[in-house]
Scaffold this motif. Structure first.
Motif, PDB file in Angstrom:
ATOM      1  N   ARG A   1      -7.801   7.500  -4.721  1.00 64.59           N
ATOM      2  CA  ARG A   1      -6.964   8.608  -4.253  1.00 64.59           C
ATOM      3  C   ARG A   1      -5.697   8.739  -5.083  1.00 64.59           C
ATOM      4  O   ARG A   1      -5.204   9.855  -5.344  1.00 64.59           O
ATOM      5  CB  ARG A   1      -6.604   8.365  -2.782  1.00 64.59           C
ATOM      6  N   SER A   2      -5.171   7.619  -5.548  1.00 67.68           N
ATOM      7  CA  SER A   2      -3.902   7.604  -6.279  1.00 67.68           C
ATOM      8  C   SER A   2      -4.080   7.855  -7.772  1.00 67.68           C
ATOM      9  O   SER A   2      -3.085   7.922  -8.503  1.00 67.68           O
ATOM     10  CB  SER A   2      -3.200   6.254  -6.078  1.00 67.68           C
ATOM     11  N   GLY A   3      -5.326   7.956  -8.232  1.00 68.68           N
ATOM     12  CA  GLY A   3      -5.569   8.206  -9.651  1.00 68.68           C
ATOM     13  C   GLY A   3      -5.271   7.012 -10.537  1.00 68.68           C
ATOM     14  O   GLY A   3      -4.885   7.175 -11.710  1.00 68.68           O
ATOM     15  N   VAL A   4      -5.416   5.793  -9.990  1.00 66.18           N
ATOM     16  CA  VAL A   4      -5.195   4.592 -10.797  1.00 66.18           C
ATOM     17  C   VAL A   4      -6.156   4.623 -11.988  1.00 66.18           C
ATOM     18  O   VAL A   4      -7.352   4.862 -11.835  1.00 66.18           O
ATOM     19  CB  VAL A   4      -5.404   3.318  -9.950  1.00 66.18           C
ATOM     20  N   LEU A   5      -5.615   4.399 -13.168  1.00 62.29           N
ATOM     21  CA  LEU A   5      -6.438   4.395 -14.375  1.00 62.29           C
ATOM     22  C   LEU A   5      -7.256   3.114 -14.472  1.00 62.29           C
ATOM     23  O   LEU A   5      -8.464   3.151 -14.747  1.00 62.29           O
ATOM     24  CB  LEU A   5      -5.542   4.506 -15.615  1.00 62.29           C
TER      25      LEU A   5
ATOM     26  N   ILE B   1       0.841  -1.196   0.000  1.00 59.86           N
ATOM     27  CA  ILE B   1       0.000   0.000   0.000  1.00 59.86           C
ATOM     28  C   ILE B   1       0.881   1.252   0.000  1.00 59.86           C
ATOM     29  O   ILE B   1       0.630   2.208  -0.737  1.00 59.86           O
ATOM     30  CB  ILE B   1      -0.944  -0.017   1.214  1.00 59.86           C
ATOM     31  N   ARG B   2       1.958   1.212   0.788  1.00 60.52           N
ATOM     32  CA  ARG B   2       2.887   2.347   0.811  1.00 60.52           C
ATOM     33  C   ARG B   2       3.572   2.509  -0.545  1.00 60.52           C
ATOM     34  O   ARG B   2       3.792   3.633  -1.017  1.00 60.52           O
ATOM     35  CB  ARG B   2       3.927   2.163   1.923  1.00 60.52           C
ATOM     36  N   LEU B   3       3.894   1.381  -1.197  1.00 59.42           N
ATOM     37  CA  LEU B   3       4.555   1.457  -2.507  1.00 59.42           C
ATOM     38  C   LEU B   3       3.681   2.185  -3.518  1.00 59.42           C
ATOM     39  O   LEU B   3       4.165   3.043  -4.274  1.00 59.42           O
ATOM     40  CB  LEU B   3       4.875   0.044  -3.017  1.00 59.42           C
ATOM     41  N   LEU B   4       2.390   1.874  -3.559  1.00 55.96           N
ATOM     42  CA  LEU B   4       1.514   2.559  -4.508  1.00 55.96           C
ATOM     43  C   LEU B   4       1.443   4.046  -4.192  1.00 55.96           C
ATOM     44  O   LEU B   4       1.422   4.881  -5.116  1.00 55.96           O
ATOM     45  CB  LEU B   4       0.121   1.937  -4.500  1.00 55.96           C
ATOM     46  N   ASP B   5       1.417   4.413  -2.915  1.00 61.19           N
ATOM     47  CA  ASP B   5       1.430   5.836  -2.554  1.00 61.19           C
ATOM     48  C   ASP B   5       2.685   6.514  -3.100  1.00 61.19           C
ATOM     49  O   ASP B   5       2.625   7.641  -3.620  1.00 61.19           O
ATOM     50  CB  ASP B   5       1.371   5.997  -1.033  1.00 61.19           C
ATOM     51  N   GLU B   6       3.813   5.824  -3.015  1.00 58.63           N
ATOM     52  CA  GLU B   6       5.069   6.398  -3.510  1.00 58.63           C
ATOM     53  C   GLU B   6       5.037   6.551  -5.029  1.00 58.63           C
ATOM     54  O   GLU B   6       5.498   7.555  -5.578  1.00 58.63           O
ATOM     55  CB  GLU B   6       6.234   5.499  -3.100  1.00 58.63           C
ATOM     56  N   VAL B   7       4.489   5.540  -5.727  1.00 62.67           N
ATOM     57  CA  VAL B   7       4.390   5.612  -7.181  1.00 62.67           C
ATOM     58  C   VAL B   7       3.494   6.778  -7.586  1.00 62.67           C
ATOM     59  O   VAL B   7       3.830   7.560  -8.493  1.00 62.67           O
ATOM     60  CB  VAL B   7       3.850   4.285  -7.758  1.00 62.67           C
ATOM     61  N   ALA B   8       2.362   6.926  -6.906  1.00 56.90           N
ATOM     62  CA  ALA B   8       1.416   7.982  -7.253  1.00 56.90           C
ATOM     63  C   ALA B   8       1.980   9.368  -6.975  1.00 56.90           C
ATOM     64  O   ALA B   8       1.589  10.345  -7.640  1.00 56.90           O
ATOM     65  CB  ALA B   8       0.107   7.776  -6.486  1.00 56.90           C
ATOM     66  N   ALA B   9       2.879   9.456  -6.020  1.00 54.34           N
ATOM     67  CA  ALA B   9       3.434  10.768  -5.661  1.00 54.34           C
ATOM     68  C   ALA B   9       4.454  11.251  -6.691  1.00 54.34           C
ATOM     69  O   ALA B   9       4.801  12.438  -6.700  1.00 54.34           O
ATOM     70  CB  ALA B   9       4.082  10.685  -4.279  1.00 54.34           C
ATOM     71  N   LYS B  10       4.925  10.384  -7.544  1.00 52.95           N
ATOM     72  CA  LYS B  10       5.922  10.760  -8.543  1.00 52.95           C
ATOM     73  C   LYS B  10       5.268  11.077  -9.876  1.00 52.95           C
ATOM     74  O   LYS B  10       4.197  10.577 -10.193  1.00 52.95           O
ATOM     75  CB  LYS B  10       6.934   9.620  -8.725  1.00 52.95           C
TER      76      LYS B  10
END
Length: 494
Positions: free
Chosen positions: A185-189, A139-148
């Motif tokens: 929240r992360s904007g996953v397509l 879950i933290r990894l996806l947050d990091e990906v979305a932040a970039k």
């Protein structure tokens, strides 16, 4: 952003030591590796793909002693089937042996950047091979990906995410709601899953698109072909089997007697044809291969030196006839594939012609040296040879125009009408054939305009081609214009 095409496979439940999973006979466990190759080839016939994603449950049981070997076999087939396309593989609940995964499936959750998209492959945690949970670190990894900064995010996982599945079996993640909120929240397509064997159609929730692939191991052996263009998503569900109600049969499947075959036999071809929904199959063998040695055939002596096949010194025709008479039935007919020799005669003896249920005419070699001919000369020689074959009386013209493709020449579109006219005049069916070939819908539409019947041929040379008429059915739908298929297909021989 250019279109990116993703081939999605899920739930092979592979066990090569059985035909079907003894705990669930609908799962054709023994076909797992073959189905991967079939799906890749079928997807190529529909336009191809840029990458392949395999979404878990590669194995029927990751805890048995064959898990490592079976995984290695599947991954080798996957790499071969994918060709140059990159491959993404993640595990499912059946792939685990406690906390252990076979080599090749034991990578942690990871990110792949392909075609301008960021694919996040989640290797979720499983308890008792039933309850799946997204790990906090993932879950933290996806947050990091979305932040970039980066391209659109596509999530890949084994468990279906949306819509909710109400079932006693726990298909969904234990922390699904948390993961759905994070995706929004992360904007996953797009989120792509497997595990639920019925599959789920493309849907949307809170701005995120979701789709679930059906199980590849269960009839009709489905896969997904996903097209991405920017933030636009479309999904095509491909089926490797046709429905028996369509009434499709194969007029051109080779046997163990073919010099060009690999690992095929009549019994296997018949079994696969039934498995994939056909209503019949014609076991059609090259007559000159039955009359001549392999060396003479591949040197085209049966065409350029007619006495070669007429002497029949190396003939296996008697053995072929005996073997085929043993399997002939209401579902199985027998055919001979013939060519035109330099003397202008079909390469078949009268007694063998009378014995066969179907005669399939083909051009593999011309009497002239094709390489020495200009494009215009090749076109004229092709028409002359086709006219002579049709005038000699065959039931089907095999793989029209494939000679040009094999010679590395463009197919002249101005030959469509003359050849269709010849077919109409002689009452010969035109074969739709994808084997080493790309059949042109425009030619077959031209045939239908002239009342020419169509035939479907797998041209089976390996087990994975037997019964494979899915792409043929798609082409028929495109050109039939609402006409009943029974009105445009040639009748079943006999």
């Amino acid at each position: 952003m250019p279109e990116f095409r993703l081939l999605v496979l899920a739930d092979m439940h592979f066990n090569p030591r059985v035909d079907a999973d003894p705990n669930n006979l609908a799962r054709r466990a023994g076909l797992g590796a073959e189905l991967i190759g079939r799906a890749a080839e079928d997807a190529r016939r529909r336009g191809g793909f840029d990458a392949v994603a395999v979404l878990g449950d590669l194995l029927a049981d990751g805890s048995d002693g064959f898990a490592d070997a079976d995984t290695a076999e599947l991954l080798a087939e996957l790499r071969s089937a994918a060709g140059d396309a990159p491959v993404m593989v993640l595990p499912g609940n059946h792939d685990f042996d406690g906390d252990r995964l076979p080599a090749g499936l034991d990578e942690p959750t990871r990110v792949r950047e392909l075609g301008g998209y960021r694919f996040v492959l989640f290797s979720d945690q499983w308890e008792s091979a039933k309850w799946g949970t997204r790990r906090p670190e993932d879950i933290r990894l996806l947050d990091e990906v979305a932040a970039k900064e980066g391209g659109p995010i596509v999530s890949l996982q084994h468990s279906p995410m949306n819509p909710r599945i109400l079932h006693l079996y726990p298909y969904m993640l234990t922390n699904r709601r948390q993961v759905l909120r994070q995706y929004a929240r992360s904007g996953v397509l797009l989120s792509v899953s497997g595990h639920y064997h019925k599959g789920q159609a493309l849907n949307e929730r809170d701005g995120v698109k979701y789709v679930t692939a059906a199980a590849l191991c269960e009839n009709p052996f489905d896969y997904l072909l996903i097209r991405l263009r920017g933030r636009e998503v479309s999904v095509e569900r491909g089926s490797l089997a046709v429905t028996p109600e369509m009434g499709l049969f194969d007029v051109h499947a080779h046997t163990e007697f073919a010099y060009c075959g690999r690992g095929i036999d009549a019994a296997g071809v018949v079994a696969r044809s039934r498995e994939f929904g056909l209503t019949g199959v014609v076991l059609t063998e090259h007559a000159p291969q039955l009359y001549c040695s392999a060396e003479d055939f591949w040197a085209a002596r049966h065409v350029w030196e007619p006495d070669c096949w007429r002497r029949a010194g190396a003939s296996r025709m008697a053995e072929f006839r005996a073997a085929m008479d043993a399997v002939r039935s209401g579902f199985v007919r027998v055919g001979l594939e013939v060519e035109l020799d330099a003397a202008g005669k079909l390469t078949v003896r009268d007694e063998d012609r009378a014995w066969a249920d179907l005669l399939v005419g083909a051009i593999h070699w011309l009497a002239e040296d094709s390489a020495s001919l200009s494009d215009a000369e090749l076109a004229r020689a092709f028409l002359r040879t086709s006219e002579a074959i049709l005038a000699a009386g065959v039931d089907v013209l095999a793989h029209p125009f494939r000679l040009f493709r094999w010679a590395g020449r463009a197919v002249p579109a101005d030959l469509h009408a003359p050849l269709a006219g010849m077919l109409a005049a002689t009452g010969t069916a035109a074969e739709i054939n994808f084997h080493g070939n790309a059949p042109d819908p425009a030619f077959f539409a031209c045939c239908l305009e002239r009342g020419v019947k169509l035939a479907l041929g797998t041209d089976t040379h390996v087990p994975a081609e037997a019964g494979s008429l899915s792409a043929h059915a798609d082409l028929l739908r495109r050109i039939a214009g609402g006409v009943e298929l029974g009105d445009i297909l040639m009748p079943w021989p006999g």
